[in-house]
Design an enzyme around this catalytic site. Structure first.
Site, short mmCIF file in Angstrom:
data_model
loop_
_atom_site.label_atom_id
_atom_site.label_comp_id
_atom_site.label_asym_id
_atom_site.label_seq_id
_atom_site.Cartn_x
_atom_site.Cartn_y
_atom_site.Cartn_z
N ARG A 107 10.29 26.76 -2.04
CA ARG A 107 9.02 26.66 -2.85
C ARG A 107 7.88 26.04 -2.10
O ARG A 107 7.15 25.93 -2.52
CB ARG A 107 9.60 24.93 -3.49
N CYS A 117 7.16 20.21 -4.05
CA CYS A 117 7.82 18.80 -3.72
C CYS A 117 9.26 19.43 -4.40
O CYS A 117 9.44 20.12 -5.62
CB CYS A 117 7.43 17.89 -4.43
N GLU A 174 2.36 54.21 -12.39
CA GLU A 174 3.13 53.57 -11.19
C GLU A 174 4.48 53.87 -11.37
O GLU A 174 5.15 54.49 -10.42
CB GLU A 174 3.02 52.17 -11.13
N ASN A 228 8.42 13.80 -7.57
CA ASN A 228 7.64 14.90 -7.68
C ASN A 228 6.55 14.80 -8.86
O ASN A 228 6.93 14.04 -9.75
CB ASN A 228 8.46 16.17 -8.28
N GLY A 229 5.40 15.40 -8.49
CA GLY A 229 4.46 15.11 -9.70
C GLY A 229 3.34 14.70 -9.01
O GLY A 229 3.16 14.24 -7.80
N GLU A 273 -4.38 47.26 -16.42
CA GLU A 273 -3.09 46.96 -15.75
C GLU A 273 -1.94 47.60 -16.52
O GLU A 273 -1.26 47.94 -15.78
CB GLU A 273 -2.85 45.24 -15.93
N LYS A 313 6.54 47.34 -1.85
CA LYS A 313 6.04 46.24 -2.47
C LYS A 313 5.17 45.52 -1.86
O LYS A 313 4.27 44.93 -2.41
CB LYS A 313 7.72 45.53 -2.23
N TRP A 344 5.25 18.27 -0.56
CA TRP A 344 4.02 19.26 -0.54
C TRP A 344 2.94 18.26 -0.64
O TRP A 344 2.65 17.97 -1.69
CB TRP A 344 4.10 20.45 -1.38
N LYS A 385 0.53 50.15 -14.64
CA LYS A 385 1.83 50.12 -14.84
C LYS A 385 2.58 51.24 -15.01
O LYS A 385 3.74 52.20 -14.61
CB LYS A 385 2.42 49.05 -15.97
N HIS A 400 -19.15 57.30 -24.50
CA HIS A 400 -20.04 58.14 -23.35
C HIS A 400 -19.04 58.89 -22.56
O HIS A 400 -19.64 59.13 -21.53
CB HIS A 400 -20.55 56.47 -22.66
#
Ligand code: AGP
Length: 608
Positions: free
Chosen positions: A27, A2, A488, A99-100, A481, A603, A74, A485, A504
């Site tokens: 949004r 919203c 990449e 909103n909310g 991650e 992307k 929304w 990064k 191990h």
């Protein structure tokens, strides 16, 4: 989600309002509306679908006036219909946009019906406008009626209200949802996002929690939650921080790393109250939360790592089995789907071919429902999933995902708690977790303060060809991650292991040329991971340790200590992500690689 726009001026405001709504389209929304005040009364148009449908109504039947409020909705309570679109009215006297989510709308609705109010929508919003109307009977001043009515609302809101007989002011208020006043010359505005007002002003006052603003053409008076007048600072919008502009930063990736406190706030907005997760953030069909007995998470790359963290959260908090799988594997095997299993996809772009194929396959199987956690409201994944939770990170341009990842984690934390609440999580524990979530933007901001220190240690990586990342528990996916990064954008070969796996096999790689980045959680695993550090130190390995001060770790021979803020255990995976993003960024800059567009990568991976 919203959006709100409001305006009071000496000129016609209808075009200003509609342009503001267009600027909020990114949004995501499903209907829109505008109410215009003029000497004759309050008039409105509402339309389902795009803002263009509203423009068409204005072309057919223009509405002119010097004050008005507007909204993109929304749907949460009630389907996306014209009747449920905002503004909502009480008689023809008052119009309101919101909103909310109002959590106690049901008892309020009953109370107002008993008083003779008729409801024309299924929304939670409509109770607010009738409540204010009712308060006006005993308190004829609009500002005071709004203040007394808001004190009865539970949940999150930002509102704008206009009154038929008063063309000189509108009232705006917020609690739990953002609202900003746009300051002009002999005209003033309000919006849920300053981007909605950049065509009319660059001067903004950010309302604080509980603020109520009395807005006229020449003046804005702000009352705090206690009803006392407050001066709030006016800030000037820096046009350099546009999503498609790097602003003061050398690369999009760094800009996006620094946006994280703000976008995490945006992800939390309207989804938590003071003590609860607001389950209506999953849309009108949030009752799936009551039925779910299993969760299958499917995603690719960084999004897959976010899913791996969620497995720890869901199994710990909700006690439900959760499996996580890369989409390119899932889509090509026979999957067993236990009864009442939720199929959850994660994607920044919402256009990743493997994830979409997995979703399409899952829709043919016997899943309870499909939920997408995604950053792009208009994406295919969002359109094709039954339920959506948007991450609200804004456009991410750097190929290496940063803010999209931490907002995925934030959205997953909201989801994990919502599922856990239906599976015995106590109200007290929910409140503790929600309060931890509220502290998250500040914790991430604190983690960013280590940027200078991390830049220094990045120099030591420039001539390395390999790196090992270690973590335990929910910190293991963060190690994965971190290694993704680094490889990449700096092209250094990096691997991640659960620290207990070191002996191990990977221990054979450890020598003085191998940097070993270790994420140290401050929980029951602390002593275990300290032992793993000893195993590496004893073999001359070069350790880079990320931990909070209270772990008692510090710089030693072969150990470089980097401080991470001490946070609630549940937030550790998110906060530990920040220094790893900064590390890979600075290493790439030292090495002179193309940070924002690393070789061979795209992307949005729209092919298999
Ligand atoms: C992350 O830095 C990568 N760019 C990549 O792993 C990415 O997360 C993956 O391709 C999935 O993309 P998605 O989130 O848009 O589905």
């Amino acid at each position: 989600m919203c959006g709100i726009v409001g305006a009071i001026a000496r000129r016609n405001v209808s075009k200003i309002l509609i342009e503001g709504l267009s600027r909020l389209e990114y949004r995501g929304y499903d209907s829109s509306g505008v109410a215009i005040n003029n000497e004759e009364g309050v008039y409105f148009h509402r339309a389902v679908g795009k803002v263009q449908a509203l423009r068409d109504k204005f072309s057919e039947q223009p509405l002119d006036g010097k004050m008005g409020i507007a909204h993109t909705r929304w749907a949460t309570h009630g389907k996306p219909t014209e009747a449920n679109a905002h503004p909502h009215f009480s008689g023809d006297d008052l119009a309101l946009v919101h909103n909310g989510i109002i959590e106690n709308h049901e008892p309020l609705r009953r109370e107002l019906k008993d008083k003779g109010y008729e409801f024309n929508s299924e929304t939670d919003t409509e109770v607010i406008v009738h409540l204010i109307h009712d308060a006006l009977k005993t308190q004829p001043d609009l500002l005071k009626a709004v203040q007394s009515s808001l004190s009865r609302l539970e949940g999150a809101f930002a509102i704008g209200v206009v009154q038929k007989d008063d063309n000189e002011r509108f009232i705006a208020a917020r609690k739990g949802s953002p609202l900003v006043i746009g300051v002009g010359i002999e005209e003033n505005f309000v919006a849920s996002d300053q981007l909605a007002l950049l065509h009319v002003t660059d001067q903004f006052i950010f309302l604080e929690e509980g603020d109520v603003a009395d807005v006229s053409r020449d003046q804005v008076t702000i009352y705090d939650i206690r009803g006392e007048v407050q001066e709030r600072p006016v800030s000037v919008f820096n046009h350099n921080v546009d999503a498609t502009d790097k602003g003061e930063f050398r690369h999009y990736m760094m800009k996006e790393i620094y946006e994280q406190p703000n976008v995490i706030s945006a992800c939390l907005e309207g989804r938590i109250s003071d003590s609860k997760v607001l389950t209506s953030c999953f849309g009108a069909e949030s009752d799936f939360l009551k039925k779910v007995e299993n969760i299958h998470i499917v995603a690719c790359g960084t999004s897959y790592h976010a899913g791996m963290v969620a497995k720890y959260w869901i199994e710990e908090l909700a006690g439900l089995p959760c499996s996580v799988e890369v989409a390119s594997e899932y889509r090509y095997r026979k999957v067993a789907v236990p009864k009442n299993t939720l199929f959850l996809t994660l994607s920044q772009s919402g256009e990743t071919a493997d994830t979409l194929a997995a979703l399409r396959m899952a829709k043919e199987l016997n899943y309870l429902t499909t939920l997408a956690i995604c950053n792009v409201p208009s994406s295919t994944l969002v359109r094709e999933s039954a339920l959506t939770l948007l991450t609200n990170a804004g456009a991410e341009i750097g190929v290496a995902s940063t803010k999209a990842f931490t907002t995925q984690l934030t959205a997953l934390l909201i989801t994990s708690v919502a599922i856990a609440v239906e599976n015995g999580l106590s109200a007290e524990k929910e409140k503790t977790l929600v309060q931890a979530m509220r502290s998250l933007p500040a914790c991430v901001n604190e983690a960013l303060q280590q940027d200078g220190h991390i830049k220094q240690i990045a120099d030591k990586f420039a001539n390395k060809h390999n790196a090992l990342f270690l973590g335990r528990g929910a910190m293991f996916p963060i190690a994965l991650e971190g290694s993704l990064k680094l490889k990449e954008i700096s092209y250094i070969h990096a691997e991640a292991y659960p620290a207990g796996e070191l002996k191990h096999g990977p221990l054979a790689l450890v020598d003085e040329d191998m940097p070993i980045i270790t994420l140290v959680p401050h929980n029951g695993m602390l002593d275990k991971i300290k032992s793993n550090l000893q195993e590496v130190a004893a073999r001359g390995g070069e350790l880079y340790v990320f931990a909070d001060r209270e772990t008692d770790l510090h710089n030693e021979e072969n150990i470089t200590f980097s401080e991470v803020p001490k946070v609630e255990a549940i937030l550790e995976p998110i906060v530990h992500t920040i220094p790893l993003q900064l590390l890979s960024y600075h290493v790439a800059v030292v090495k002179g690689t193309d940070v924002d567009q690393p070789r061979n990568l795209a992307k949005s991976v729209t092919v298999e």
